[in-house]
Scaffold this active site. Sequence first.
Site: not given
Length: 534
Positions: A271-272, A216, A210, A357, A498, A388
Amino acid sequence: MLKKINPTQTDAWKALEIHSQNAKHLHLRDLLQADPQRFDKMHVHLESLLLFDYTKHRVTEETLSLLEQLFTEMDVRGALQSQLRGERINETENRAVLHTALRDPRTEPLLLDGEDVRALAKSELKKMLRFAEAVRSGRKRSHTGMRFTHIVNIGIGGSDLGPRMAVEALKPFSDRALTVHFVANVDGSDLHECLQKIDPETTLFIIASKTFTTQETMANAEAAKSWLIQQLGDAQCVEKHFVALSTNHEKVATFGISKKNNFGFWDWVGGRYSVWSSIGLPLCIAIGSKAFESFLLGAHNIDLHTENQPFRQNIPMLMAALGIWYRNFLGATSHVVLPYDQYLHRFAAFLQQADMESNGKFVDRSGNAVDYPTGPILWGEPGTNGQHAFYQWLHQGTECLPADFIASVHPQHPLHAHHAKLLSNFLAQTKALALGRPAADTAFKVFEGNRPTSTLLLDSLTPYALGALIALYEHKIFYQGVVWNIFSFDQWGVELGKEMANVILPELEGEESLGKHDSSTSALLEYIRARTKD
Ligand code: F6P
């Protein structure tokens, strides 16, 4: 704008506090036994799409009507209208929240600052669908004139989790001649491993960000660009092999991607919540434009459902209310999501960002610290694998938390005997969690039961159903944020780390003396520097 009401000051909250003292002693065994019609009253059926069963919850009619009253006093319906109308409900970023417009097929204008956001969304969607079809059909060719066979999405957080989860979930609907890869981590092993699997001549890179500034993503994008140029021996290849999904047209141009290869979106898409926007391109290439449109429509129909249905028929409201009941009145600290569907194996990871978030906030909408718990930890894994691993804790641990069990009646594979086994486990687990086994020959074999679950049973995991499923959770998250009186659409909590990383990076790489840190950070930094000197 969203109202600023402290939920603990409402009549409903106070009544729920008193009510919870008695409700703590309710046992699901008794509730289920006392009323054979309980299921009839506590399920919602959306014809040929899904069944939502909330029978196995530690609630009575009184609990539900108090929760409904809480929603009324907190004006959740008014808040939804504020969102849908495009009010700037993301106050701390001064933004509207209109991801719902991205999946809205209606053509009546929805104006934001004089611009019709529905029309904007449709025109960008059209561009994206056309591009996806060109890649799928082979009309869009690589630098050396080949068909694309690999798609690499480089993005992180909301620019990764949604499309990654959806591409996995809808694999049965995807074109198997195309392999979609996802690279997110700034740990170089992520990109390195991906580069081993792809053919530079037939790979399309999608840079999804965005902001187009995320460390990253930019590190991976630059490295991928250098790798491709080196492999193909011609810097011109970037034009044919790189596209961007971003709101930041300037930065995209600086990177070397032309305007026609940037699929845009807008600051009113968080974003999410962005899988519905051009961030959905990898999914769209995988499943095709028709299926992608069906994915959008499934979500839109849930938007209409939650806008129009009364509380007791409104699945996102019920999900939100039940979550608040356990979190704020029965002390649950986490919420587990258990899809009995291997195709949904990234669903909990996706929801983790969407939920945590959004609602992991300790400051209310007036800027004061809250004095009640907000969003719980969200986690999960697909069944039956989880059985399990951590189900021991669910059945006999000392905490009681709500669980969402998700499955489909019809599988997307031909192994029907497997599916019967899967569904028998699915049904057995919610039954065992609810009823337990009060008497056994030793205390070690006693199951207290009374562990609450929702069951979400899809007819089948189609693009339409997946769109609907995601939208159910999005609205749940929204309603909970409204009741908790927090801002669900900002994420200031990701900033501090950050900023500090940006200070530490040159110190880690350089020779100069370290800046001022706490003793632990300084010592660790020195330790790494000493070991990476040569
Ligand atoms: O980690 C925080 C965050 O801002 C998320 O909210 C977002 O989804 C992610 O980073 C990626 O951001 P972008 O799409 O701008 O690269």
